[in-house]
Write an enzyme that holds these catalytic residues in place. Sequence first.
Site, PDB file in Angstrom:
ATOM      1  N   GLU A  39     -35.178  41.825  41.278  1.00 34.85           N
ATOM      2  CA  GLU A  39     -33.850  41.686  41.874  1.00 34.85           C
ATOM      3  C   GLU A  39     -33.147  40.475  41.259  1.00 34.85           C
ATOM      4  O   GLU A  39     -33.669  39.362  41.324  1.00 34.85           O
ATOM      5  CB  GLU A  39     -33.977  41.506  43.389  1.00 34.85           C
ATOM      6  CG  GLU A  39     -32.627  41.475  44.067  1.00 34.85           C
ATOM      7  CD  GLU A  39     -32.728  41.265  45.574  1.00 34.85           C
ATOM      8  OE1 GLU A  39     -33.507  40.388  46.004  1.00 34.85           O
ATOM      9  OE2 GLU A  39     -32.014  41.963  46.315  1.00 34.85           O
TER      10      GLU A  39
ATOM     11  N   CYS B 134     -27.834  43.137  49.025  1.00 37.93           N
ATOM     12  CA  CYS B 134     -29.209  43.639  48.959  1.00 37.93           C
ATOM     13  C   CYS B 134     -29.240  45.085  48.480  1.00 37.93           C
ATOM     14  O   CYS B 134     -30.177  45.505  47.817  1.00 37.93           O
ATOM     15  CB  CYS B 134     -29.866  43.511  50.318  1.00 37.93           C
ATOM     16  SG  CYS B 134     -28.898  44.279  51.631  1.00 37.93           S
TER      17      CYS B 134
ATOM     18  N   GLU C 104     -35.857  42.536  56.691  1.00 41.82           N
ATOM     19  CA  GLU C 104     -34.854  43.203  55.847  1.00 41.82           C
ATOM     20  C   GLU C 104     -34.809  42.417  54.547  1.00 41.82           C
ATOM     21  O   GLU C 104     -34.250  41.319  54.510  1.00 41.82           O
ATOM     22  CB  GLU C 104     -33.470  43.136  56.509  1.00 41.82           C
ATOM     23  CG  GLU C 104     -33.371  43.843  57.836  1.00 41.82           C
ATOM     24  CD  GLU C 104     -33.160  45.334  57.686  1.00 41.82           C
ATOM     25  OE1 GLU C 104     -33.025  45.821  56.544  1.00 41.82           O
ATOM     26  OE2 GLU C 104     -33.158  46.011  58.720  1.00 41.82           O
TER      27      GLU C 104
ATOM     28  N   LYS D 273     -31.040  30.863  62.967  1.00 43.25           N
ATOM     29  CA  LYS D 273     -30.694  29.913  61.895  1.00 43.25           C
ATOM     30  C   LYS D 273     -29.960  30.651  60.778  1.00 43.25           C
ATOM     31  O   LYS D 273     -30.536  31.487  60.083  1.00 43.25           O
ATOM     32  CB  LYS D 273     -31.937  29.235  61.305  1.00 43.25           C
ATOM     33  CG  LYS D 273     -31.496  28.035  60.459  1.00 43.25           C
ATOM     34  CD  LYS D 273     -32.486  27.622  59.417  1.00 43.25           C
ATOM     35  CE  LYS D 273     -32.452  28.434  58.173  1.00 43.25           C
ATOM     36  NZ  LYS D 273     -31.270  28.215  57.303  1.00 43.25           N
TER      37      LYS D 273
HETATM   38  P1  NAD Z   1     -33.764  33.412  51.195  1.00 41.74           P
HETATM   39  O1  NAD Z   1     -34.978  34.148  51.594  1.00 41.74           O
HETATM   40  O2  NAD Z   1     -33.890  32.323  50.206  1.00 41.74           O
HETATM   41  O3  NAD Z   1     -33.054  32.752  52.460  1.00 41.74           O
HETATM   42  C1  NAD Z   1     -32.733  33.518  53.593  1.00 41.74           C
HETATM   43  C2  NAD Z   1     -32.805  32.617  54.801  1.00 41.74           C
HETATM   44  O4  NAD Z   1     -34.151  32.162  54.951  1.00 41.74           O
HETATM   45  C3  NAD Z   1     -31.940  31.365  54.720  1.00 41.74           C
HETATM   46  O5  NAD Z   1     -31.398  31.098  55.996  1.00 41.74           O
HETATM   47  C4  NAD Z   1     -32.953  30.275  54.352  1.00 41.74           C
HETATM   48  O6  NAD Z   1     -32.569  28.993  54.775  1.00 41.74           O
HETATM   49  C5  NAD Z   1     -34.160  30.746  55.117  1.00 41.74           C
HETATM   50  N1  NAD Z   1     -35.442  30.261  54.620  1.00 41.74           N
HETATM   51  C6  NAD Z   1     -35.790  29.894  53.364  1.00 41.74           C
HETATM   52  N2  NAD Z   1     -37.080  29.492  53.321  1.00 41.74           N
HETATM   53  C7  NAD Z   1     -37.574  29.608  54.584  1.00 41.74           C
HETATM   54  C8  NAD Z   1     -38.840  29.380  55.183  1.00 41.74           C
HETATM   55  N3  NAD Z   1     -39.877  28.926  54.481  1.00 41.74           N
HETATM   56  N4  NAD Z   1     -38.980  29.641  56.495  1.00 41.74           N
HETATM   57  C9  NAD Z   1     -37.948  30.122  57.225  1.00 41.74           C
HETATM   58  N5  NAD Z   1     -36.719  30.342  56.716  1.00 41.74           N
HETATM   59  C10 NAD Z   1     -36.532  30.099  55.411  1.00 41.74           C
HETATM   60  O7  NAD Z   1     -32.744  34.518  50.710  1.00 41.74           O
HETATM   61  P2  NAD Z   1     -31.279  34.277  50.169  1.00 41.74           P
HETATM   62  O8  NAD Z   1     -31.388  33.822  48.771  1.00 41.74           O
HETATM   63  O9  NAD Z   1     -30.502  33.474  51.137  1.00 41.74           O
HETATM   64  O10 NAD Z   1     -30.718  35.771  50.237  1.00 41.74           O
HETATM   65  C11 NAD Z   1     -30.890  36.668  49.224  1.00 41.74           C
HETATM   66  C12 NAD Z   1     -31.981  37.650  49.559  1.00 41.74           C
HETATM   67  O11 NAD Z   1     -31.721  38.299  50.803  1.00 41.74           O
HETATM   68  C13 NAD Z   1     -32.046  38.760  48.547  1.00 41.74           C
HETATM   69  O12 NAD Z   1     -33.386  39.059  48.247  1.00 41.74           O
HETATM   70  C14 NAD Z   1     -31.373  39.918  49.267  1.00 41.74           C
HETATM   71  O13 NAD Z   1     -31.699  41.172  48.775  1.00 41.74           O
HETATM   72  C15 NAD Z   1     -31.812  39.699  50.660  1.00 41.74           C
HETATM   73  N6  NAD Z   1     -30.934  40.390  51.621  1.00 41.74           N
HETATM   74  C16 NAD Z   1     -31.412  41.499  52.266  1.00 41.74           C
HETATM   75  C17 NAD Z   1     -30.604  42.222  53.141  1.00 41.74           C
HETATM   76  C18 NAD Z   1     -31.107  43.458  53.852  1.00 41.74           C
HETATM   77  O14 NAD Z   1     -30.497  43.859  54.838  1.00 41.74           O
HETATM   78  N7  NAD Z   1     -32.178  44.080  53.410  1.00 41.74           N
HETATM   79  C19 NAD Z   1     -29.310  41.777  53.373  1.00 41.74           C
HETATM   80  C20 NAD Z   1     -28.854  40.651  52.705  1.00 41.74           C
HETATM   81  C21 NAD Z   1     -29.686  39.953  51.832  1.00 41.74           C
END
Ligand code: NAD
Length: 497
Positions: free
Chosen positions: A393, A293, A259, A184
């Site tokens: 963050e 990130c 991650e 997803k």
């Molecule tokens: P998010 O956690 O809000 O969303 C990420 C994904 O999770 C999306 O596809 C979202 O639809 C899904 N999601 C949300 N709630 C969910 C649930 N209850 N169950 C299953 N899936 C769910 O994060 P974001 O705002 O999209 O991204 C930003 C975050 O991602 C930041 O914290 C960033 O640091 C992190 N990030 C980490 C890396 C890494 O490699 N460490 C890379 C990119 C982004």
Amino acid sequence: MTITTDHQATIDSALRVDGVQLIGGEWVTSGTGRTIDVVNPANREVIARVPRSDADDVDLAIKAAEKAFPAWRDLDASSRARLLFRWADLIEEHNAELDSLESQEVGRPSWGPPPMANQIRFIAGQADKVQGVSLPTRSTGSLGLTLREPYGVVGGVIPWNAPGPMFANEVGPAIAAGNTMVMKPAEDAPLTPLALAKLALEAGIPAGVINVVTGYGHEAGAAIPADPRIRRMGFTGSPQTGRAIMESCARNLTPLHLELGGKSPQVVFPDADLDAAIPAMTMGITLNTGQVCAAGSRVVVHRSIHAEVVERLAAQMRKVTVGPWHQQVAMGPLINQKQHERVLSYIEIGKEQGAELVTGGGRPQGEEFGDGFFVEPTLFDKVSPGMRIAQEEIFGPVLSVIPVDDEAEAIEVANGVDYGLVASVWTRDIGTAVRASRALQAGQVGVNTPIGAGTVIGGPFGGYKNSGFGRTMGADSVLDWTQVKTVSMQGAPIPRG
Ligand code: NAD
């Protein structure tokens, strides 16, 4: 809202998917027929729609992946590798469209050829090198060995900030190992993942091996780890969602890697080459509008050069051009309204808690910024380590400068957060570099480079502490999607004498 035609023109229509998702090799709507608008964050125009799927759609995708699994698992590893190499070639042929597509949904300026073709090639090279070991035995009549086998149907959930590379990073190793996958992508940026899945089909990767279900996290996303038929999970996103996914996985005893986010320090010692450090640190916090990130969001600097660093960083940040992604600017808008409000609120928190705002600090002024989620590159000085802008963050272009008195304090401040994704050290002294590389608590350390493993090919990527666990991108990334079976074979012992 209607879909605007001028922006569509920038995207190759053959790669752009609209209103459908990929389940079992078919492009289908969600069961309910509901959709989500994908919006250009520079002007809030709708650029496409994708299905708003729920658990029923995820169920169909899992069934399709289950059906595809036996043949994909049993395909010889060289053939799987060949298909991945073909996928990489097709991605490369479509680099310009993929870059444009990702630019548009994320709102970032062009970065040139995207990394996905090389990511998939690196993984394809591992597909036929998944090996077990031979084991010592207590009898000459037996053989012992290990097999590395895929889990079966596996799941992935990825964020919006770099949807193409994130997709390649999770899907590539999972399928190279012989698993089939339900993925997803984020609701804000699902178009590049769908385009990559389309190219995978075109490359000959069989129907049902990659299934892309679009939708919101609490609906489609949550349904994936909640399903016991999912045998392993990969998640990239926020710590908050990571926790929810891990709780779901715990109920089913499903293994996973996470991650998550970061609050990465850039530690600047008095002997640092500031001509190199200043532009690199500016890029490290403005690239993708700080929505990375690994963004270096804290500058931990020795007091003897503190004033110079702040002055030069401010000058460099003021040079960063901001605007809609296609205007060849250095920095586009933030992804959506929620993120915009969040970043602006952190800027207020910084001011309220007593940090000194040096430059930026709000929305840029001008007609071209009218409807977009723009924010200025923002620099705070005299940040103390306990302030919220130094601990949490922000995921925006907000840089905090924290002055320190010596190396011990620098390391203590750098490590004094819940995160541990990436850290950088700026010094010309090899001794300082070695000590800091060992002392910094982060999954990647860069010496005189802003994003740790960024210039290294095949550097394992992942976090310490709340930045997650597990490593992607390395030489073991395919092995990580396999489970180990020990086989002992009993024959007749070798006759003695
Ligand atoms: P998010 O956690 O809000 O969303 C990420 C994904 O999770 C999306 O596809 C979202 O639809 C899904 N999601 C949300 N709630 C969910 C649930 N209850 N169950 C299953 N899936 C769910 O994060 P974001 O705002 O999209 O991204 C930003 C975050 O991602 C930041 O914290 C960033 O640091 C992190 N990030 C980490 C890396 C890494 O490699 N460490 C890379 C990119 C982004």
